[in-house]
Design a protein around this motif. Structure first.
Motif, PDB file in Angstrom:
ATOM      1  N   GLY A 252      60.108  -0.928 -61.017  1.00  0.00           N
ATOM      2  CA  GLY A 252      58.985  -1.142 -60.102  1.00  0.00           C
ATOM      3  C   GLY A 252      58.966  -0.100 -58.992  1.00  0.00           C
TER       4      GLY A 252
ATOM      5  N   ILE B  45      50.704  -6.644 -60.779  1.00  0.00           N
ATOM      6  CA  ILE B  45      51.839  -6.622 -61.701  1.00  0.00           C
ATOM      7  C   ILE B  45      51.769  -7.932 -62.476  1.00  0.00           C
ATOM      8  CG2 ILE B  45      54.349  -6.502 -61.918  1.00  0.00           C
ATOM      9  CD1 ILE B  45      53.375  -4.003 -60.559  1.00  0.00           C
ATOM     10  N   PHE B  62      47.699  -1.153 -62.263  1.00  0.00           N
ATOM     11  CA  PHE B  62      48.495  -2.281 -62.745  1.00  0.00           C
ATOM     12  C   PHE B  62      49.689  -1.845 -63.569  1.00  0.00           C
ATOM     13  CE2 PHE B  62      45.337  -1.895 -66.245  1.00  0.00           C
ATOM     14  CZ  PHE B  62      46.149  -1.902 -67.362  1.00  0.00           C
ATOM     15  N   MET B  63      50.654  -2.740 -63.624  1.00  0.00           N
ATOM     16  CA  MET B  63      51.677  -2.665 -64.659  1.00  0.00           C
ATOM     17  C   MET B  63      51.805  -4.039 -65.275  1.00  0.00           C
ATOM     18  SD  MET B  63      55.670  -1.549 -64.934  1.00  0.00           S
ATOM     19  CE  MET B  63      55.742   0.219 -64.961  1.00  0.00           C
ATOM     20  N   HIS B  64      51.517  -4.059 -66.557  1.00  0.00           N
ATOM     21  CA  HIS B  64      51.619  -5.258 -67.382  1.00  0.00           C
ATOM     22  C   HIS B  64      53.017  -5.157 -67.981  1.00  0.00           C
ATOM     23  CE1 HIS B  64      50.049  -6.930 -71.547  1.00  0.00           C
ATOM     24  NE2 HIS B  64      50.544  -7.907 -70.826  1.00  0.00           N
ATOM     25  N   THR B  65      53.934  -5.968 -67.493  1.00  0.00           N
ATOM     26  CA  THR B  65      55.361  -5.655 -67.702  1.00  0.00           C
ATOM     27  C   THR B  65      55.981  -6.353 -68.909  1.00  0.00           C
ATOM     28  OG1 THR B  65      56.113  -7.373 -66.157  1.00  0.00           O
ATOM     29  CG2 THR B  65      55.606  -5.220 -65.222  1.00  0.00           C
ATOM     30  N   ALA B  70      57.704 -10.001 -64.271  1.00  0.00           N
ATOM     31  CA  ALA B  70      56.698  -9.443 -63.365  1.00  0.00           C
ATOM     32  C   ALA B  70      57.174  -9.439 -61.909  1.00  0.00           C
ATOM     33  CB  ALA B  70      55.398 -10.226 -63.492  1.00  0.00           C
ATOM     34  N   VAL B  73      59.605  -6.579 -61.147  1.00  0.00           N
ATOM     35  CA  VAL B  73      58.941  -5.273 -61.047  1.00  0.00           C
ATOM     36  C   VAL B  73      58.133  -5.209 -59.744  1.00  0.00           C
ATOM     37  CG1 VAL B  73      57.262  -3.708 -62.102  1.00  0.00           C
ATOM     38  CG2 VAL B  73      58.851  -4.984 -63.556  1.00  0.00           C
ATOM     39  N   ALA B  74      57.432  -6.288 -59.447  1.00  0.00           N
ATOM     40  CA  ALA B  74      56.628  -6.321 -58.218  1.00  0.00           C
ATOM     41  C   ALA B  74      57.527  -6.163 -56.988  1.00  0.00           C
ATOM     42  CB  ALA B  74      55.851  -7.636 -58.146  1.00  0.00           C
ATOM     43  N   VAL B  86      50.079  -6.183 -53.339  1.00  0.00           N
ATOM     44  CA  VAL B  86      50.538  -6.550 -54.674  1.00  0.00           C
ATOM     45  C   VAL B  86      50.192  -8.006 -54.996  1.00  0.00           C
ATOM     46  CG1 VAL B  86      52.524  -6.750 -56.219  1.00  0.00           C
ATOM     47  CG2 VAL B  86      52.435  -4.882 -54.553  1.00  0.00           C
ATOM     48  N   VAL B  88      50.539 -10.742 -58.273  1.00  0.00           N
ATOM     49  CA  VAL B  88      51.248 -10.929 -59.533  1.00  0.00           C
ATOM     50  C   VAL B  88      50.540 -12.006 -60.356  1.00  0.00           C
ATOM     51  CG1 VAL B  88      53.444 -11.613 -60.582  1.00  0.00           C
ATOM     52  CG2 VAL B  88      53.439 -10.277 -58.456  1.00  0.00           C
TER      53      VAL B  88
END
Ligand code: TPP
Ligand code: SF4
Ligand code: MG
Lengths: 565, 286
Positions: A252, B45, B62-65, B70, B73-74, B86, B88
């Protein structure tokens, strides 16, 4: 005569033999000696038997020695356990009640002397002073080092200086003759460092700003060093709830544009593997230090090994490019971690730095300067396109590398997913797209290969070669020196950049020489790699998997037997 | 001024027609516009599941993890740059099952982010297995004799961990939900909004009608949102009556405010100073 002395100090966990070792290292440094200290401890906080082994020399030392000159018994069992390692002319330092029957024993009532100095806790300082006195150094040198060590605590300084005095007095009263080394305070010939510290320093030099980790020996020391450095450099270190969190936090941070580091050991690394895949498919730079210890599962928590090479090579499902780097020495940790960050960023791939308990915890005098690499500084992201709507995070390019922007830092939207995706970062199950994306990621490999450092070579023209990797460099090199003194025609090839495997000059050398594999695992994982990649076979192998640092003597014996026979 | 239109893209939506996720998507867009945020100022995220797909169907960074990760990562993104907005998106399985540990510790960590849990009380994407919030005795293809495990009460869990913003929304009320999301985003710290979300394909028990019969807005209950005990009681209510709205809200210092290392601005913007590093190294050789 060349100086080469080994002091071994045994004690219980919690007794502070670490401090004894640290102070002795400082004394050596202040007197211009080279040294290397290894820590051997059980996985417990109190009791048990731990030892610290310090080798002192007037020329650079890269490996621990097996024979001991001065054995310091603080727990009453050190003599029994390590007596056979003592040289014939060696000395023993022990407590009065544990005095073995033999010449060359100095029994010291550490507790009593410490109490007299003002606190039982100064026992360790008494022990240091007695050692230093036996080694022939002056009290002044010892006092200076101790005073500096306790510089910030006046009360402690005073009683510890009294302890020094007591230790020296005790040796002179005993009339016991130790060694006659030249001890003169001088400009130190280098820095006192261990692998944990050089790794953390290297990360800072590479502009690492975030650390996330979950405690696990032997990796914790690295993060503890990072925390110390956070007092001097911009850095936030967070203890994650588990390794799954740690690795994904780091991803991240990298995604958001900050270099970040996590460090762990085998079991934690196993938990990180899925996260490593997320970094791989989202082409987010990721640097993980895997400080190996023997496994499987919890294995030997406080010991060393090289059992994770193939695991690291294949960690996480399916296929993607990665770097695996294995620094050879404490100083090399500094260069390697800087490269790791640079390579992770340049190729947008995961990089695993494989170290181990030995390398992380070994303290030594690093005489070479640690140089901040010209490539170390993080690079600014590229300019977004004039029309931000045209930006594609995973644009197909010839070398597989797409422009990496940071989210919310421009009008261009950064879209990424752990699912297979189209160039613009949206989920896609399309066949052609899938092929294109797999090929895009793998297209980085040829350039990645070119980045790799060739193996370190030493007498590579010799008939026989020892082939090793990572932290065993110093031990194998010393074994080669000893074997050559015994007139064996032998050299070494030592790998540091493990993956992608640097083919040249390996292929040529290994197919034209006879060679023996030297690894700290039981099945020869490097051998497996070399066979698979280069089609070469060793003439024999030397494996050590007992969790202890590679023994030079074992390598010498087994190599001599194989070559001689 | 951003508009709802700015948040629309033409990426094909993959949810089932009638899915509760549409209401959540609509509420999110509304909230972002009301927050005066443009898509490039927002980072979403998400985890894995139907809920995890959400950011694909919006225009944003975005990041689709990964399934369950999630929040991790966030959190990392916030450590790097605490100025990021951010949000989630997670599912009940994603957040309370696979990612349960991150849920617990994200609350304790109290980073300033807004967590939307699309709680359809079922594993949607994997076709209808029980989730941690599935009702006891519900029969699924895997829980063939009915669910045996007790359902988790996520809001009560959050409250017990000291969460400072705990709310429940309903996808069938996008307007109210949008207001909750805004309140969550306004809150400086970790905000949890658990969202009741009918899954028309796999949850035939907790349907739109089922929820509508039970939900009751806490504002109609004269509830004091600063009263932790009362909030806890509401959070444990379920079968007869399901309270929606903000159950608990209390200001406290978030992670960034408390973290001594973050007082000089986001790590992303901190300068790289090779000279300083060289000086430090020099000191080690002295
Ligand atoms: C590590 C891992 N385990 C399992 C899965 C399979 N999986 C994908 S989504 C999901 C559950 C989804 O349920 P929920 O989080 O409630 O999301 P929903 O689809 O209901 O919105 C599972 C088990 C996965 N992708 N990754
Ligand atoms: S399976 Fe359920 S949650 Fe998933 S899209 Fe369909 S209705 Fe929505
Ligand atoms: Mg669900």
């Amino acid at each position: 005569m060349a100086t080469d002395l080994t002091v071994k100090i045994g004690g219980e966990a919690g007794q502070g033999i670490q401090t004894v070792g640290d102070l002795l290292c400082r004394v050596c440094r202040q007197a211009g000696y080279f040294f290397l200290a290894i820590n051997d401890h059980e996985s417990r906080v109190r009791g048990g038997h731990n030892f610290l082994q310090l080798r002192i020399s007037d020329s650079p030392v890269l490996a621990p020695a097996s024979q001991v000159d001065l054995l310091v018994d603080l727990d009453g069992i050190t003599c029994e356990q390590h007596g056979d390692e003592l040289k014939d002319n060696g000395l023993i330092l022990c407590r009065p009640e544990q005095q073995p029957e033999r010449d060359g024993v100095l029994a010291v009532d550490f507790t009593q002397l410490a109490e007299k100095a003002g606190d039982k806790a100064t026992e360790n300082t008494v022990a240091v002073a007695v050692c230093v006195a036996l080694l022939g150094a002056g009290e002044e040198l010892c006092r200076n080092v101790v005073a500096q060590f306790f510089a910030r605590r006046d009360d402690l300084k005073e009683i510890n200086l009294k302890a020094v005095q007591a230790g020296f007095a005790c040796v002179s009263e005993s009339g016991l003759k130790g060694w006659d080394l030249a001890w003169e305070e001088q400009q130190p010939g280098g820095a006192l460092l261990n692998g944990a510290k050089t790794l953390a320093l290297g990360a800072v030099a590479a502009g690492c700003r975030v650390g996330a980790f979950y405690p696990m020996s032997p990796a914790t020391g690295i993060m503890a060093q990072l925390v110390q450095l956070a007092e001097h450099f911009p850095m936030v270190v967070e203890q994650a709830e588990d390794e799954l969190a740690a690795v994904n936090m780091v991803t991240g941070s990298n995604f958001a544009g900050c270099r970040a580091l996590t460090a762990t050991s085998g079991g934690g690394f196993a938990l990180m593997t899925e996260g490593m895949g997320l970094a791989a498919i989202t082409e987010t730079p990721l640097v993980i230090i895997n400080a190996q210890r023997p496994g499987p599962a919890t294995g030997l928590p406080t010991r060393t090994g090289q059992g994770d090479l193939l695991f690291t090579l294949h960690a996480s499902q399916d296929e993607f490019p990665r770097f695996v780097l294995a620094p050879s020495t404490v100083a090399d940790c500094f260069d390697t971690i800087q490269r790791a960050f640079h390579l992770a960023d340049t190729y947008q791939v995961p990089v695993v730095v494989l170290v181990d308990h030995y390398l992380v915890s070994t303290s030594m005098l690093v005489s070479e300067r640690l140089e901040v690499s010209p490539d170390a500084a993080p690079k600014a992201p590229p300019e977004p396109p004039d029309d931000p709507a045209t930006y594609e995070r995973f644009a197909l390019t010839e070398n597989g590398i797409s422009p990496r922007l940071f989210p919310c830092q421009s009008q261009a939207l950064v879209k990424a997913t752990g699912n297979e995706h189209t160039p613009d970062g949206h989920v896609s199950e399309g066949r052609q797209n899938r092929n294109a994306m797999v090929e895009k990621r793998l297209a980085k490999l040829p350039a990645m290969k070119k980045e790799q450092r060739p193996p370190l070579l030493y007498h590579e023209e010799a008939e026989w070669l020892l082939v090793s990797w990572g932290s065993s460099y110093g031990m194998v090199r010393e074994a080669v020196d000893i074997l050559r003194e015994q007139e064996f025609d032998i050299g070494m090839v030592h790998l540091v950049d493990m993956w992608p495997l640097p083919q040249e000059p390996l292929q040529g050398i290994l197919s034209q020489h006879k060679w023996l594999l030297v690894e700290q695992n039981a099945t020869g994982q490097l051998g497996w790699m070399l066979r698979a990649e280069l089609g070469v076979e060793p003439q024999g192998s030397i494996f050590q998997y007992d969790g202890r640092p590679l023994e030079v003597e074992r390598v010498v014996k087994q190599a001599a037997a194989r070559i001689g026979g | 001024m951003p508009t709802i239109q700015d948040y629309s893209n033409n990426f094909e939506n993959k949810w089932c027609p009638g899915c509760g996720n549409f209401g959540i998507q609509q509420a999110m867009k509304k909230a972002f516009v009301a927050q005066n945020l443009s898509p490039h100022e927002l980072l979403i995220i998400s985890g894995i599941g139907q809920a995890g797909k959400t950011p694909h169907f919006l225009e944003c960074n975005f990041m689709h993890t990964l399934h369950g990760r999630a929040l991790a990562v966030a959190s990392g993104a916030k450590l790097a740059n605490h100025e990021l907005n951010v949000v989630v998106n997670s599912g009940d399985g994603d957040c309370y099952g696979e990612g349960g540990n991150h849920f617990i510790h994200a609350i304790r960590r109290n980073l300033d982010l807004t967590l939307l849990v699309h709680n359809n009380q079922i594993y949607g994407l994997t076709k209808g297995q029980a989730s941690p919030t599935t009702e006891e005795e519900m029969i699924t293809s895997i829980q063939s004799h009915g669910v045996l495990n007790r359902p988790i009460r996520p809001l009560a869990v959050a409250l017990s961990l000291g969460a400072g913003f705990v709310a429940r929304g309903f996808s069938g009320q996008p307007k109210e939900l949008s207001q909750l999301i805004q309140a969550g985003m306004d809150y400086k710290g970790f905000s949890l909004i658990d969202i009741l979300q009918p899954c028309v394909s796999f949850n035939h028990l907790n349907t739109m009608a089922w929820y509508k019969e039970r939900i009751v807005d806490v504002t109609s209950l004269e509830h004091d949102t600063q009263d932790h005990q009362a909030a806890f009681q509401l959070a444990m209510e379920w079968d007869e009556r399901i309270p929606t709205g903000i159950l608990f809200q209390q200001d406290e210092d978030d992670f960034t405010t408390r973290n001594p290392w973050l007082q000089d601005g986001p790590m992303l913007h901190r300068k790289y100073e090779a000279e300083k590093i060289r000086d430090y190294i020099d000191g080690l050789y002295k």
